[in-house]
Design a protein around this motif. Structure first.
Motif, PDB file in Angstrom:
ATOM      1  N   CYS A 116       0.802  -1.229   0.000  1.00  0.00           N
ATOM      2  CA  CYS A 116       0.000   0.000   0.000  1.00  0.00           C
ATOM      3  C   CYS A 116       0.831   1.274   0.000  1.00  0.00           C
ATOM      4  N   MET A 130       2.534   2.662   2.393  1.00  0.00           N
ATOM      5  CA  MET A 130       2.599   3.398   3.648  1.00  0.00           C
ATOM      6  C   MET A 130       4.033   3.387   4.177  1.00  0.00           C
ATOM      7  N   ASP A 159      -2.471   4.188  15.039  1.00  0.00           N
ATOM      8  CA  ASP A 159      -3.558   3.626  14.233  1.00  0.00           C
ATOM      9  C   ASP A 159      -4.444   4.767  13.742  1.00  0.00           C
ATOM     10  N   PRO A 160      -4.049   5.430  12.658  1.00  0.00           N
ATOM     11  CA  PRO A 160      -4.811   6.592  12.186  1.00  0.00           C
ATOM     12  C   PRO A 160      -6.215   6.255  11.717  1.00  0.00           C
ATOM     13  N   VAL A 161      -6.412   5.073  11.160  1.00  0.00           N
ATOM     14  CA  VAL A 161      -7.740   4.702  10.678  1.00  0.00           C
ATOM     15  C   VAL A 161      -8.708   4.559  11.847  1.00  0.00           C
ATOM     16  N   PHE A 221       2.702  10.168   5.321  1.00  0.00           N
ATOM     17  CA  PHE A 221       1.625  10.008   4.352  1.00  0.00           C
ATOM     18  C   PHE A 221       2.003  10.560   2.978  1.00  0.00           C
ATOM     19  N   THR A 269      -1.984   7.604   0.230  1.00  0.00           N
ATOM     20  CA  THR A 269      -2.212   6.857   1.471  1.00  0.00           C
ATOM     21  C   THR A 269      -3.099   7.628   2.449  1.00  0.00           C
ATOM     22  N   ILE A 270      -3.077   8.958   2.422  1.00  0.00           N
ATOM     23  CA  ILE A 270      -4.004   9.682   3.295  1.00  0.00           C
ATOM     24  C   ILE A 270      -5.431   9.490   2.802  1.00  0.00           C
ATOM     25  N   ALA A 314      -6.482   5.970   3.857  1.00  0.00           N
ATOM     26  CA  ALA A 314      -6.818   5.913   5.284  1.00  0.00           C
ATOM     27  C   ALA A 314      -8.195   6.508   5.540  1.00  0.00           C
TER      28      ALA A 314
END
Length: 281
Positions: A13, A15, A156-158, A200, A204-205, A208
């Protein structure tokens, strides 16, 4: 910063993140006790020295920039705002200046900064993270949530975005600003340090955000006025948000860009070092 950190990139991905990962407890202790001292040398934001520092002046400029971006999303009636990681309270103060009756909230892990933010903005500011805030303000819901230069610090940003999504009123939005590792406005490895556990890219941002069930309403992946290497998105709730992961080949592009940026800075530093040696002679 000579911390011996290892930064890696996911070949699936793209990241970019610190590995081995710090624990949640170690991060909590770091932000509560050391972060402001370590990076900014201004442990007390109420001092004249802090008020005259470039950090404080940039915070005011950034607050104005964010305020102008969000103004069209403010409801005509009562306004309720949450600033995640509100620091010294520059953004909350800017909103209070134009919306004196607004219900303003924030949370900030540094006790000194949280106390100062509450005083200068007349906002409810909780010391700690989202867990502490949720315990203290369990029933509050928000028209606007801002999370500026915070998400890159989160393990864990998500998960955090999912929890913030649940705090939005119907039609509410979240403003997210993070460093853009693909920006051409930075050189070297200065973005890689103990506080930035994730780096990011525009893809990827977005990935997320989509994983959290949010959709991008507006994006700015180009140069920002204050933090010229930053990018931002304004997002809203979308239960059927399309998840668009990066392709497996993207990581080569990202890795090549990081190596190129690091090399530019290292060449520059070598030239400066030789120039200093020459001048001494």
């Amino acid at each position: 910063y000579k911390m011996g950190l290892l930064t890696v990139i996911c070949s699936n991905c793209s990241m970019v993140f610190t590995n081995p990962r710090p624990t949640e407890l170690s991060l909590r202790n770091f932000y509560h006790n050391d972060y402001r001292n370590f990076y900014f040398t201004y442990p007390d934001p109420s001092t004249v020295e802090f008020a005259n520092s470039f950090i404080a002046k940039n915070a005011i400029k950034r607050a104005e920039e964010i305020f102008l971006k969000l103004r069209e999303y403010f409801p005509k009636g009562e306004l309720t705002v949450l600033d995640v990681g509100c620091g010294e309270g520059a953004l909350l103060s800017r909103i209070r200046k134009s919306y004196q009756t607004a219900n303003l909230f924030g949370f900030e892990p540094s006790p000194n900064y949280a106390s100062h933010a509450g005083k200068v903005s007349d906002a409810t500011v909780i010391v700690g993270g989202l867990d502490e805030f949720a315990a203290a303000c369990a029933t509050e819901r928000f028209d606007i949530i801002t999370i500026s230069h915070v998400l890159e610090h989160i393990l864990d940003p998500v998960d955090l975005l999912k929890r913030l999504k649940n705090l939005l009123k119907p039609g509410g939005v979240i403003y997210i600003e993070v460093p853009n590792i693909m920006s051409t406005e930075w050189n070297g490895v200065g973005m890689f340090h103990i506080a930035h556990v994730i780096q990011f890219t525009p893809k990827t941002i977005t990935f997320a955000v989509n994983l959290a069930g949010l959709s991008v309403l507006r994006e700015n992946f180009g140069k920002h006025l204050v933090e010229n290497y930053a990018m931002s998105v304004i997002v809203g709730v979308e239960n059927n948000a399309t998840i668009n992961p990066s392709s497996s080949s993207d990581f080569k592009i990202v890795a090549a860009h990081i190596k190129k940026s690091a090399k530019k800075k290292s060449i520059f530093l070598r030239v400066i070092s030789k120039l200093k040696t020459f001048l001494k002679k």
